[in-house]
Design an enzyme around this catalytic site. Structure first.
Site: not given
Ligand code: NOJ
Length: 558
Positions: A46, A50, A54, A227, A284
């Protein structure tokens, strides 16, 4: 230059290095044997006091990452967002949340990281936006059947007056995947209701993401962690999922996951990414096996996928050995390199998972965190052995912040402190992922153990300072020093090209060679004899025998 590898600089020349977005980038496939450090920005450092991490804080810790020797960092979403799901609810894909900094800070980070030989990957969140995104707000202000609603999935309900959801799809976080609006239509959200799913059969959505990808590459990032890569495409007939809801191997017919059409979208992205030499994408994708995973790595698609099959394997030689074997075989058939992931911001930290009594489900255990089922020392010991295991394997290693300190899950978080939407959405039956997201201890003492000047957004446990960077830096045998040495030796002794060969794989021991280097891991309850060779690194002090839950690297005569 504190560590890491020098990123190449120099003029643009064909087949050499090319200048894009201000960053000189090598055309070498750097990611194939890279160590990539995951920064969960809110909890890393941080800079402005705060209580939330960041970009400014991250920049002050780049020397630490340089000393650790990582090749790249992946920063979790830092975009404008209501932060209902830790930033995976993006309101504006081209701006930085003021809590984290500004676009100029992001540029500065790219420069500062590059000067230490470190590349930057950012998170691309294409399955859903935030409900605060201007597109979704416009959709709410528009009528049924409008172009604004066609960017998402809006449907009429079932039953009299449409008061039942359009189908039986469920949210990953718990409860139905549909929420009804005052005008009677329902919208789809496979995660939180504040994360409406985008309609990927809409060309406007596709064009927008190609542009977002370009935007970040022009800013100088070296690629994306994508993601929910197994999401995006939906069956256009919106059929009930029925019994497939519990299906682990989705096959081709699941209405929402791992559908064939999504690969076409990836190929479009790849065309953009290929215009930026040295840029890459890692997916992912939570799918059941390597037959499905390898599809994401076909030519013209992702450069890498996270291997969660390995992450999910219990600490036993049979399971780990077969997951390793499968990953190496499957990736080689598509010309890709494996990835090794032990922890991330979505799972119980591996020091804790490996310390739980055999057969205990980590997520279920978290609910009451029964201390008698956890052997903390054994967990760390196994985690250290796992580090030497993955660092010796072919492929790249993703390190989740804090694992280099041997951090455990903070399983004692009081429920009042929980922030993860999973807790409420699951009807308080799943505690969620906050326990692996607690801000990092940098110092042995102080209000937030060096994380920042004024506390931290999740409470840190009282013992946190004992595992801090300050407590471990320069201390022989500490987990931090083990990581540093392993990353250095991996680069010096192994590299990508040395062939992998199993030497022993039975229910007690995993042993393999990479050229004249031998990695041996004892996963049994008894010591095993150490093969001949010079020990160059060991996860615990080692004599002639290798103790249980210990790994060693040996150099043998060529
Ligand atoms: C996978 C991400 O790693 C996770 O943290 C997130 O909640 C879900 N996808 C939804 O975006």
């Amino acid at each position: 230059m504190v560590g890491g590898r020098n990123l190449p600089t120099g003029p643009v020349r064909p087949g050499g290095h090319e200048q894009r977005g201000g960053v000189p980038i090598s055309q070498r496939d750097w990611w194939r044997d890279a160590v990539i450090y995951q920064v969960y920005l809110r909890s890393f450092a941080d800079g402005d006091g705060d209580g939330t991490g960041d970009i400014a804080g991250l920049i002050t810790r780049l020397d630490y990452l340089g000393e650790l020797g990582v090749d790249a960092i992946w920063v979790n979403p830092w975009y404008e967002s209501p932060l209902n799901d830790g930033g995976y609810d993006v309101a504006d894909y081209r701006s930085i949340h003021p809590l984290f900094g500004t676009l100029d800070d992001a540029r500065h980070l790219v420069e500062e990281a590059r000067s230490r030989g470190i590349r930057l990957l950012v998170d691309l969140v294409p399955n859903h936006t935030s409900s605060e995104h201007e597109w979704f707000r416009a959709a709410l202000d528009s009528s049924s059947g409008s172009a604004e609603r066609a960017r998402y999935h809006f449907r009429g309900g079932r039953g009299p007056d449409g008061e039942l959801p359009p189908n039986d799809w469920v949210s990953v976080f718990g409860g139905p995947a549909w929420t009804r609006l005052p005008d009677g239509e329902w919208y789809l959200h496979l995660f939180d209701p504040t994360q409406p799913d985008l309609n990927w059969s809409n060309p406007e959505v596709r064009a927008e993401f190609r542009d977002i990808i370009r935007f970040w590459l022009e800013l100088g990032v070296s690629g994306f962690r994508v993601d929910v890569a197994h999401g995006k495409s939906k069956n256009p007939d919106y059929p009930d999922v029925g019994e497939m809801v519990d299906q682990i191997d989705f096959g081709d017919d699941h209405p929402t996951w791992d559908r064939a059409e999504l690969h076409e979208i990836v190929r479009e992205w790849r065309e953009v990414v290929d215009g930026y030499p040295g840029a890459m994408m890692v997916a992912e994708a939570w799918v059941a096996n390597w037959t499905r995973l390898a599809r994401y790595l076909r030519p013209g698609e992702y450069h890498q996928v996270f291997d969660f099959l390995f992450l999910q394997a219990p600490w036993d030689a049979t399971s780990l050995g077969s997951r390793i074997d499968e990953a190496i075989t499957a990736t080689s058939t598509v010309g890709a390199a494996p990835t090794w992931v032990l922890s991330n911001h979505d799972v119980v930290r591996h020091a804790t998972r490996y310390g739980l009594a055999s057969g205990v489900d980590p997520e279920e255990w978290l609910l009451d965190g029964d201390r008698s089922l956890l052997d903390r020392e054994r967990g760390v010991r196994r985690a250290r052995a796992a580090t030497l295991l993955v660092m010796a394997l072919p492929g790249s290693v993703y390190v989740y912040q804090g694992e280099e300190l041997g951090l455990h899950e903070v399983y004692q978080l009081p429920v009042e402190a929980l922030q993860d939407p999973v807790w409420e959405r699951s009807g308080r039956t799943r505690k969620g992922r906050d326990g692996c997201r607690v801000p990092i201890p940098w110092a042995m003492e102080g209000r937030s153990f060096g994380f920042g000047a004024d506390g931290s957004w999740l409470p840190q446990p009282a013992h946190w300072g004992e595992t801090s960077v300050e407590a471990q830096r320069g201390v022989d045998g500490s987990t931090l020093e083990l990581y540093r040495t392993a990353i250095r030796l991996r680069r010096e002794l192994i590299g990508e090209s040395l062939p992998f060969r199993w030497q022993e794989w039975n229910r007690d021991v995993l042993a393999f060679s990479r050229g004249s280097m031998l990695c041996v891991v004892n996963l049994s309850d008894e010591p095993v004899a150490l093969p001949a060779g010079d020990v160059v690194l060991a996860s615990e002090p080692t004599g002639n025998e290798l103790a249980p839950d210990t790994a060693v690297w040996l150099m043998r005569e060529a």
